[in-house]
Design a protein around this motif. Structure first.
Motif, PDB file in Angstrom:
ATOM      1  N   ALA A 101      -1.130   1.668  -4.504  1.00 51.40           N
ATOM      2  CA  ALA A 101      -0.021   0.866  -4.846  1.00 51.40           C
ATOM      3  C   ALA A 101       1.005   1.511  -5.754  1.00 51.40           C
ATOM      4  CB  ALA A 101      -0.292  -0.200  -5.488  1.00 51.40           C
ATOM      5  N   LYS A 102       0.484   2.254  -6.754  1.00 50.03           N
ATOM      6  CA  LYS A 102       1.450   3.071  -7.387  1.00 50.03           C
ATOM      7  C   LYS A 102       2.161   4.373  -6.858  1.00 50.03           C
ATOM      8  CE  LYS A 102      -1.519   2.079 -11.638  1.00 50.03           C
ATOM      9  NZ  LYS A 102      -2.325   2.810 -12.834  1.00 50.03           N
ATOM     10  N   GLN A 103       1.310   4.921  -5.893  1.00 51.86           N
ATOM     11  CA  GLN A 103       1.874   5.930  -5.147  1.00 51.86           C
ATOM     12  C   GLN A 103       3.139   5.601  -4.334  1.00 51.86           C
ATOM     13  OE1 GLN A 103      -0.837   8.425  -2.839  1.00 51.86           O
ATOM     14  NE2 GLN A 103       0.664   8.220  -1.020  1.00 51.86           N
ATOM     15  N   VAL A 104       3.020   4.206  -3.744  1.00 53.07           N
ATOM     16  CA  VAL A 104       4.028   3.924  -2.726  1.00 53.07           C
ATOM     17  C   VAL A 104       5.177   3.230  -3.734  1.00 53.07           C
ATOM     18  CG1 VAL A 104       4.436   1.633  -1.459  1.00 53.07           C
ATOM     19  CG2 VAL A 104       2.310   3.047  -1.181  1.00 53.07           C
ATOM     20  N   CYS A 105       4.985   2.834  -4.759  1.00 54.54           N
ATOM     21  CA  CYS A 105       5.960   2.380  -5.784  1.00 54.54           C
ATOM     22  C   CYS A 105       6.878   3.969  -5.892  1.00 54.54           C
ATOM     23  CB  CYS A 105       5.620   2.085  -7.001  1.00 54.54           C
ATOM     24  SG  CYS A 105       6.845   1.332  -8.236  1.00 54.54           S
ATOM     25  N   GLY A 106       6.131   4.763  -6.124  1.00 55.00           N
ATOM     26  CA  GLY A 106       6.908   6.006  -6.430  1.00 55.00           C
ATOM     27  C   GLY A 106       7.594   6.501  -5.186  1.00 55.00           C
ATOM     28  N   GLN A 107       7.134   6.174  -4.048  1.00 54.72           N
ATOM     29  CA  GLN A 107       7.853   6.620  -2.688  1.00 54.72           C
ATOM     30  C   GLN A 107       9.130   5.534  -2.314  1.00 54.72           C
ATOM     31  OE1 GLN A 107       3.688   8.041  -1.020  1.00 54.72           O
ATOM     32  NE2 GLN A 107       5.465   8.083   0.530  1.00 54.72           N
ATOM     33  N   ARG A 108       9.265   4.670  -3.237  1.00 58.15           N
ATOM     34  CA  ARG A 108      10.574   3.590  -3.266  1.00 58.15           C
ATOM     35  C   ARG A 108      10.013   2.586  -2.093  1.00 58.15           C
ATOM     36  NH1 ARG A 108      15.624   2.933  -1.522  1.00 58.15           N
ATOM     37  NH2 ARG A 108      15.445   4.303   0.264  1.00 58.15           N
ATOM     38  N   GLY A 109       8.757   2.172  -2.224  1.00 58.20           N
ATOM     39  CA  GLY A 109       8.165   1.271  -1.281  1.00 58.20           C
ATOM     40  C   GLY A 109       7.738   0.017  -1.786  1.00 58.20           C
ATOM     41  N   ALA A 110       7.348  -1.008  -1.091  1.00 57.18           N
ATOM     42  CA  ALA A 110       6.592  -2.078  -1.537  1.00 57.18           C
ATOM     43  C   ALA A 110       4.935  -1.949  -0.881  1.00 57.18           C
ATOM     44  CB  ALA A 110       7.032  -3.387  -0.960  1.00 57.18           C
ATOM     45  N   TYR A 111       4.139  -2.846  -1.652  1.00 58.66           N
ATOM     46  CA  TYR A 111       2.849  -2.608  -1.165  1.00 58.66           C
ATOM     47  C   TYR A 111       2.159  -4.008  -0.954  1.00 58.66           C
ATOM     48  CZ  TYR A 111      -2.027  -0.708  -1.184  1.00 58.66           C
ATOM     49  OH  TYR A 111      -3.376  -0.298  -1.071  1.00 58.66           O
ATOM     50  N   LEU A 112       1.342  -4.166   0.043  1.00 51.51           N
ATOM     51  CA  LEU A 112       0.416  -5.290   0.249  1.00 51.51           C
ATOM     52  C   LEU A 112      -0.822  -4.735   0.985  1.00 51.51           C
ATOM     53  CD1 LEU A 112       0.507  -8.464   0.012  1.00 51.51           C
ATOM     54  CD2 LEU A 112       1.292  -8.378   2.635  1.00 51.51           C
ATOM     55  N   GLU A 113      -1.852  -4.837   0.318  1.00 53.71           N
ATOM     56  CA  GLU A 113      -3.163  -4.337   1.056  1.00 53.71           C
ATOM     57  C   GLU A 113      -3.590  -5.679   1.864  1.00 53.71           C
ATOM     58  OE1 GLU A 113      -5.904  -3.968  -2.238  1.00 53.71           O
ATOM     59  OE2 GLU A 113      -6.209  -6.124  -2.722  1.00 53.71           O
ATOM     60  N   ALA A 114      -3.876  -5.234   3.039  1.00 51.27           N
ATOM     61  CA  ALA A 114      -4.289  -6.311   3.804  1.00 51.27           C
ATOM     62  C   ALA A 114      -5.355  -5.848   4.968  1.00 51.27           C
ATOM     63  CB  ALA A 114      -3.124  -6.669   4.800  1.00 51.27           C
ATOM     64  N   PRO A 115      -6.673  -5.601   4.275  1.00 50.48           N
ATOM     65  CA  PRO A 115      -7.649  -5.333   5.154  1.00 50.48           C
ATOM     66  C   PRO A 115      -8.093  -6.412   6.041  1.00 50.48           C
ATOM     67  CG  PRO A 115      -8.597  -5.856   2.931  1.00 50.48           C
ATOM     68  CD  PRO A 115      -7.109  -5.692   2.859  1.00 50.48           C
ATOM     69  N   VAL A 116      -8.689  -6.239   7.251  1.00 50.06           N
ATOM     70  CA  VAL A 116      -9.073  -7.244   8.161  1.00 50.06           C
ATOM     71  C   VAL A 116     -10.611  -7.041   8.478  1.00 50.06           C
ATOM     72  CG1 VAL A 116      -6.755  -7.301   9.138  1.00 50.06           C
ATOM     73  CG2 VAL A 116      -8.556  -5.595  10.146  1.00 50.06           C
ATOM     74  N   LEU A 117     -11.152  -8.444   8.659  1.00 55.42           N
ATOM     75  CA  LEU A 117     -12.383  -8.578   9.342  1.00 55.42           C
ATOM     76  C   LEU A 117     -12.299  -8.578  10.808  1.00 55.42           C
ATOM     77  CD1 LEU A 117     -15.350  -8.162   8.098  1.00 55.42           C
ATOM     78  CD2 LEU A 117     -15.272 -10.814   8.105  1.00 55.42           C
ATOM     79  N   GLY A 118     -12.953  -8.246  11.650  1.00 61.14           N
ATOM     80  CA  GLY A 118     -12.910  -8.351  13.173  1.00 61.14           C
ATOM     81  C   GLY A 118     -12.875  -7.037  13.896  1.00 61.14           C
ATOM     82  N   SER A 119     -12.801  -7.020  15.258  1.00 65.72           N
ATOM     83  CA  SER A 119     -13.048  -5.838  16.048  1.00 65.72           C
ATOM     84  C   SER A 119     -11.698  -6.024  17.057  1.00 65.72           C
ATOM     85  CB  SER A 119     -14.213  -5.633  16.682  1.00 65.72           C
ATOM     86  OG  SER A 119     -14.506  -6.933  17.654  1.00 65.72           O
TER      87      SER A 119
END
Length: 288
Positions: A101-119
Motif C-alpha cells: 500500500a505504501k509502495q502504491v501510494c509512492g507510485q501515485r495510486g490508490a490501494y484496496l486489497e481484495a483477496p478472494v475465496l473461490g475457484s
C-alpha cells in the motif's frame, strides 16, 4: 465502463478476466508468459506488451499473482499509476499488503486489497467471496467493479484486515483437509464402509461441504486439473505461520502439517489439487 488492467492470467486470473469481458469491461491483460493471455485476447482483451506506463488511463489495476513479493515487483514495473487503484486479489501476508500500500501510494495510486475465496467456476459466475481492506472511500468507489466478481464484497477494515482473513481461511483449508484425510484413512484401515461413515458425518456439526467436494478425489487418488494446487496451499500455510508467529500466536501444532506438505515437493502431487494431502497421509510418497 472504465478501462481495467489485469495482471496475472493463470487459472483464477483468466476466469476473472472472462467474467469482466462478459460484463462489457474494457480489459488490458498481462502475464509473464504471454501465451496464457490468448484466451482473453480472443474474447476482446488488449495485450499489455510493456508494463511501464500500462496503468495510464486505467481506473483500476487488478493483480492475481503468486504472492506479495511478486505483486510488489510487477506493480513497481508499472511506474506511475496515474491515480488508478491497485487491487491485489491474490494471497499475501498482512505486513506485505501494508508495505505494498505504501509502495502504491509512492507510485501515485490508490490501494484496496481484495483477496478472494473461490475457484475458476465461482469467478466466471461472479460468485467469489471477496474480502477488502483499505479506505472506505476507495471501497465505495470500486464497488461497481467488485460486484461484477462478487455479489457481496465485504469491507473488513483497514489495509491488512482482508489479508488476515484470507490467510486465516487458507489455514482452515489446510487443517480441515488434513484432519478429514486422517479420519478417512482410519475409516478405510478399519474396514468400515466410507459411505456409512459419511452418513453419520453429513448431518453432524462436524460436517463441512469440502468433505463431499473432495471425497471422490481422495478415494480415487485423482488430483489432476486443480483449481488450487498443493504447492500453493503449502506456500499459504507457511505464510500463515510466519505472520502468526509475528503476532505471538503459537503455531507449533501446524509445523507437522507444514513438514507433511514439504514432502510433496519434487513429486507429481505438488502440481495436483490440494486434496493430494490424502496421498501424503498414507505414509509414503512416490517420487515422479
Amino acid at each position: 465502463m472504465a478501462t481495467i488492467a489485469l495482471l496475472g492470467t493463470g487459472l483464477l486470473g483468466e476466469a476473472i478476466g472472462l467474467r469482466l469481458l462478459e460484463r462489457g469491461v474494457r480489459l488490458k491483460v498481462w502475464n509473464r508468459t504471454a501465451k496464457k493471455c490468448e484466451c482473453l485476447l480472443k474474447q476482446g482483451a488488449e495485450l499489455i506488451e510493456n508494463l511501464d506506463g500500462a496503468a495510464r488511463g486505467c481506473q483500476s489495476v487488478i493483480t492475481v499473482l503468486r504472492d506479495g513479493p511478486v505483486s510488489a515487483e510487477v506493480i513497481a514495473a508499472l511506474g506511475d499509476l496515474d491515480t488508478g487503484c491497485c487491487i491485489p486479489m491474490g494471497t499475501m501476508g498482512i505486513s506485505e499488503s501494508r508495505q505494498l500500500a505504501k509502495q502504491v501510494c509512492g507510485q501515485r495510486g490508490a490501494y484496496l486489497e481484495a483477496p478472494v475465496l473461490g475457484s475458476r467456476s465461482e469467478a466466471i459466475n461472479g460468485t467469489l467471496l471477496m474480502m477488502t481492506g483499505g479506505e472506505t472511500s476507495e471501497f465505495e468507489k470500486q464497488l461497481p467493479l467488485l460486484r461484477i466478481l462478487a455479489a457481496d464484497p465485504k469491507w473488513m477494515g483497514p489495509t491488512g484486515s482482508a489479508a488476515a482473513a484470507k490467510l486465516a481461511l487458507n489455514q482452515l483449508i489446510a487443517s480441515l483437509t488434513h484432519s478429514y484425510s486422517l479420519a478417512l484413512r482410519l475409516v478405510q484401515a478399519s474396514g468400515l464402509d466410507v459411505e456409512c461413515f459419511m452418513e453419520v458425518l453429513r448431518p453432524s456439526a462436524l460436517y463441512a461441504r469440502t468433505a463431499d467436494k473432495k471425497l471422490e478425489r481422495m478415494l480415487s487418488n485423482d488430483f489432476s486439473n486443480p483449481n488450487f494446487s498443493t504447492a500453493l496451499l503449502r506456500k499459504d500455510l507457511k505464510l500463515f505461520v510466519r505472520e502468526a508467529n509475528m503476532a505471538d500466536v503459537n503455531t507449533e501444532a501446524l509445523m507437522g502439517l507444514v513438514d507433511l506438505l514439504n514432502r510433496a515437493e519434487g513429486t507429481s502431487l505438488d502440481n495436483g489439487d490440494y486434496s493430494a494431502l490424502h496421498a501424503l497421509t498414507a505414509g509414503s510418497v512416490e517420487k515422479s
